[in-house]
Design a protein around this motif. Structure first.
Motif, short mmCIF file in Angstrom:
data_model
loop_
_atom_site.label_atom_id
_atom_site.label_comp_id
_atom_site.label_asym_id
_atom_site.label_seq_id
_atom_site.Cartn_x
_atom_site.Cartn_y
_atom_site.Cartn_z
N THR A 7 0.70 -1.07 0.02
CA THR A 7 0.05 0.11 0.09
C THR A 7 0.66 1.47 0.03
OG1 THR A 7 -0.27 0.10 2.39
CG2 THR A 7 -2.04 -1.15 1.12
N PRO A 34 -1.62 -1.29 -6.16
CA PRO A 34 -2.63 -0.82 -7.05
C PRO A 34 -2.09 0.10 -8.10
CG PRO A 34 -2.62 0.35 -4.68
CD PRO A 34 -1.52 -0.98 -4.95
N GLU A 37 -3.49 4.51 -8.66
CA GLU A 37 -4.04 5.15 -7.35
C GLU A 37 -2.79 5.80 -6.87
OE1 GLU A 37 -6.85 5.08 -5.77
OE2 GLU A 37 -7.82 3.90 -7.37
N GLU A 38 -2.78 7.04 -6.29
CA GLU A 38 -1.76 7.76 -5.56
C GLU A 38 -1.17 6.93 -4.32
OE1 GLU A 38 -1.12 12.21 -6.12
OE2 GLU A 38 -1.61 11.84 -4.10
N LEU A 39 -0.04 6.72 -4.49
CA LEU A 39 0.60 6.06 -3.13
C LEU A 39 1.62 7.01 -2.61
CD1 LEU A 39 1.06 2.21 -4.64
CD2 LEU A 39 -0.87 3.13 -3.22
N THR A 52 4.87 11.29 -3.46
CA THR A 52 3.62 10.46 -3.81
C THR A 52 3.83 10.12 -5.24
OG1 THR A 52 2.39 12.35 -4.47
CG2 THR A 52 2.00 11.72 -2.23
N THR A 54 2.19 7.31 -8.61
CA THR A 54 1.20 6.24 -9.02
C THR A 54 1.90 5.31 -9.78
OG1 THR A 54 -0.27 8.17 -9.17
CG2 THR A 54 -0.81 6.30 -10.64
#
Length: 78
Positions: A7, A34, A37-39, A52, A54
């Motif tokens: 995550t 994922p 999705e921004e992580l 951050t 993606t």
């Protein structure tokens, strides 16, 4: 085959720049992230967030995960 669900992105200084904001990271074992999705991005598992990103692509081969991601923001380390 063991798969780890991730995550957050932890680079451990192993990410290679492909283009201006596109990076590739090779991880040992099979990891699932994922896509789209921004992580939160970390330099180490114990460090503060450094930015951050993606995930744009994910590939498993030869007991490794090949991950490409787009960097969105980078926090200053100063």
């Amino acid at each position: 085959m063991r798969v780890t669900w991730e995550t957050k992105l932890v680079t451990e200084g192993k990410a290679k720049r492909l283009k201006q904001n596109t990076f590739e990271l090779l991880l040992d074992g099979y990891h699932l992230f994922p896509i789209g999705e921004e992580l939160t991005l970390y330099k180490t598992a114990a460090s503060e967030p450094s930015g951050t990103a993606t995930v744009s692509s994910l590939k498993w081969e030869a007991d490794q995960t090949v991950l490409r991601y787009e960097l969105h923001s980078l926090h200053s380390t100063n």
